[in-house]
Design a protein around this motif. Sequence first.
Motif: not given
Length: 145
Positions: A31-42, A93-99
Amino acid sequence: MKTFKMLSIGLVEEESIINFPLEDGIIINQENSYRSWVLEMLMDLSHEERFKQMMDSGKIYDVKVVISYPENEPATFEVGIYGVKKIGDHISVLMKGTLKRARRKYAETLLSELLEDGLEGEQLLTRFESDMRSRPVLRKDEAKQ
């Protein structure tokens, strides 16, 4: 920030989606100005080399993620891979990105394409149910890529 349970993830590769079984997963809307998301999966350790190669490439990938409830339509994200860490018999696995874009009418578009293909009756119903589970890339989406 808002957190959600990640139920499944699929990597979009050309005209197909490669699904990876998850042991667990979380997705965070920052919920920042970059509209970024963090995805982490096992996931299972057997996927370690593939995700390390993807991370080392530095490329951006499209992934389709089902969040919170199995009935939800997958949300498409553009992500980079920022970490692959071994944890026992699993990897994190750690991913970062946008919708990528909001997509609300998958079922309607799929049905339309199946009708255009001439399917009807039991054949239409069987294929529709199957494709709603496997979520193939739609022709409409291929044209946008």
